[in-house]
Every structure is written in C-alpha cells, then in structure tokens.
Design a protein around this motif. Sequence first.
Motif, PDB file in Angstrom:
ATOM      1  N   LEU A  91       0.838  -1.186   0.000  1.00 41.41           N
ATOM      2  CA  LEU A  91       0.000   0.000   0.000  1.00 41.41           C
ATOM      3  C   LEU A  91       0.877   1.242   0.000  1.00 41.41           C
ATOM      4  O   LEU A  91       1.907   1.288   0.672  1.00 41.41           O
ATOM      5  CB  LEU A  91      -0.902   0.004   1.233  1.00 41.41           C
ATOM      6  CG  LEU A  91      -1.987  -1.056   1.271  1.00 41.41           C
ATOM      7  CD1 LEU A  91      -2.671  -1.050   2.630  1.00 41.41           C
ATOM      8  CD2 LEU A  91      -3.006  -0.833   0.174  1.00 41.41           C
ATOM      9  N   ALA A  95      -2.505   5.648   0.798  1.00 42.83           N
ATOM     10  CA  ALA A  95      -3.475   4.581   1.066  1.00 42.83           C
ATOM     11  C   ALA A  95      -3.426   4.176   2.539  1.00 42.83           C
ATOM     12  O   ALA A  95      -4.469   3.977   3.174  1.00 42.83           O
ATOM     13  CB  ALA A  95      -3.213   3.377   0.172  1.00 42.83           C
ATOM     14  N   LEU A  99      -6.450   4.592   5.109  1.00 43.98           N
ATOM     15  CA  LEU A  99      -6.909   3.384   5.782  1.00 43.98           C
ATOM     16  C   LEU A  99      -6.867   3.550   7.304  1.00 43.98           C
ATOM     17  O   LEU A  99      -7.757   3.090   8.016  1.00 43.98           O
ATOM     18  CB  LEU A  99      -6.052   2.197   5.339  1.00 43.98           C
ATOM     19  CG  LEU A  99      -6.523   0.810   5.720  1.00 43.98           C
ATOM     20  CD1 LEU A  99      -7.967   0.566   5.296  1.00 43.98           C
ATOM     21  CD2 LEU A  99      -5.613  -0.235   5.088  1.00 43.98           C
ATOM     22  N   LEU A 128      -8.643   1.103  -2.113  1.00 43.68           N
ATOM     23  CA  LEU A 128      -8.927   0.347  -0.891  1.00 43.68           C
ATOM     24  C   LEU A 128     -10.180  -0.517  -1.042  1.00 43.68           C
ATOM     25  O   LEU A 128     -10.231  -1.632  -0.528  1.00 43.68           O
ATOM     26  CB  LEU A 128      -9.053   1.289   0.304  1.00 43.68           C
ATOM     27  CG  LEU A 128      -7.785   2.051   0.681  1.00 43.68           C
ATOM     28  CD1 LEU A 128      -8.064   3.083   1.767  1.00 43.68           C
ATOM     29  CD2 LEU A 128      -6.678   1.101   1.107  1.00 43.68           C
ATOM     30  N   THR A 151     -13.820  -0.700   7.806  1.00 44.50           N
ATOM     31  CA  THR A 151     -12.856  -1.739   7.447  1.00 44.50           C
ATOM     32  C   THR A 151     -13.558  -3.086   7.289  1.00 44.50           C
ATOM     33  O   THR A 151     -14.707  -3.257   7.694  1.00 44.50           O
ATOM     34  CB  THR A 151     -11.744  -1.857   8.500  1.00 44.50           C
ATOM     35  OG1 THR A 151     -12.346  -2.131   9.769  1.00 44.50           O
ATOM     36  CG2 THR A 151     -10.908  -0.593   8.567  1.00 44.50           C
ATOM     37  N   PHE A 155      -9.108  -6.452   5.951  1.00 46.00           N
ATOM     38  CA  PHE A 155      -8.242  -5.476   6.615  1.00 46.00           C
ATOM     39  C   PHE A 155      -7.562  -6.129   7.814  1.00 46.00           C
ATOM     40  O   PHE A 155      -6.349  -6.016   7.984  1.00 46.00           O
ATOM     41  CB  PHE A 155      -9.064  -4.256   7.051  1.00 46.00           C
ATOM     42  CG  PHE A 155      -8.373  -3.377   8.057  1.00 46.00           C
ATOM     43  CD1 PHE A 155      -7.446  -2.441   7.661  1.00 46.00           C
ATOM     44  CD2 PHE A 155      -8.646  -3.490   9.422  1.00 46.00           C
ATOM     45  CE1 PHE A 155      -6.797  -1.629   8.592  1.00 46.00           C
ATOM     46  CE2 PHE A 155      -8.012  -2.691  10.353  1.00 46.00           C
ATOM     47  CZ  PHE A 155      -7.083  -1.759   9.932  1.00 46.00           C
TER      48      PHE A 155
END
Length: 194
Positions: A91, A95, A99, A128, A151, A155
């Motif tokens: 990532l 990102a 996140l 994502l 999430t 995740f």
Amino acid sequence: MYTLEALIALLEGYLFVAIEPVTPADVAKVLGLAAVEVEEALEDLVNLYARRSKSGLQIMRIAGGYQIATKPELAQDIGKLLAAPAGKARLSKPALETLAIVAYQQPVTVAEMEAVRGVSVDGVVKTLLDRRLIREDGRKAVPGRPILYATTPEFLHYFGLSSLEDLPPLEDIAVAEAEKAQEHDALQAVGLEE
C-alpha cells in the motif's frame, strides 16, 4: 465421529490449504460437531505448533478464526524471498494514511477523510475498495446522505489483527510521532539532518 487426533490432523490440513482464517463455528457446522469441540482441537493445534521450536510455522488466532502462518522471527528473510515482482503490491503512504483514518474513525465519509488528510481521497478510496480493505457501510443521516466506509475482515487479515481492539491506541502513535520529531529537531540542530 472423530478422535481428537484425527480432528487435529484434519484441521491442520484444512488450515494449510485455507486462504482465509478458519472459524470453529464454520468447521463445526460442516462436520456436524460442537463448536467448542472444534475450538478445543484448534487450541491443541496452536499449542502443538508453539512447542515445535524447529518449525517455521505457527497457528495464529486472527480475524475471528485460525490460520497457519510463518513465525515472526522469519519475517525479514521471508520478506526478501517474497520481494520478487510477482509478490503482493504494498500500500502507498496515502493509502495507509486513509486506511488508518477509516480504521480509527469508522464509519467515516469521504469528506471526513479528506478533512483529516487535507487532500482528495477519491482514488485512494477506490483502491482500498478494490483491494477489499474497506467497504461501504451505509449512508450518513445528513443532507446528501454520503456513503459511510468501514474496514473489512480482509483489513484484519492484511494487518494480522484479531479484531479492531488490537489496533494500537492513538495516544501511542502520537507519542511516537512526537519523539521522531524531537529526534529530527535535535539532529538538525547539530547539522546531521537537513
């Protein structure tokens, strides 16, 4: 139906081929067993692997289930082996930042993410979503009814967490960032950093 040894062997084989964490309830349902019986067998398997000092594997409790994984002390060398071009893409910093906002403030809208980051997050949110690290989680009850994001189990799996409670407290992160800033200022003062 199964002896304990047979159930442990079956679960070990299943963990080896399973892509996602294995939950005792799902296994119990398929095999017609009590979930507690499967849970006990999985815990026996966790303990069995924990005693194998020469093994590179362990059984982890992760994302509400169990998964076979490599031992943490091998992470650096295994990382080198996986660094080949076919490896999973990492990532980006934007990102990861986005996140983190979703993980700590969920459910959260795009506008709220942008307010924290100070930049547009549309492309990052799409990435994502594509990687199934976040999901749409309804709509906020305000004018315009913007989409809320949260999430996913992926995740938790990606970051090796059992639940969101395993996330480090924000206070710890803030302290670490403050310490880094102080260290940078000190090194800059003596001319060792720009």
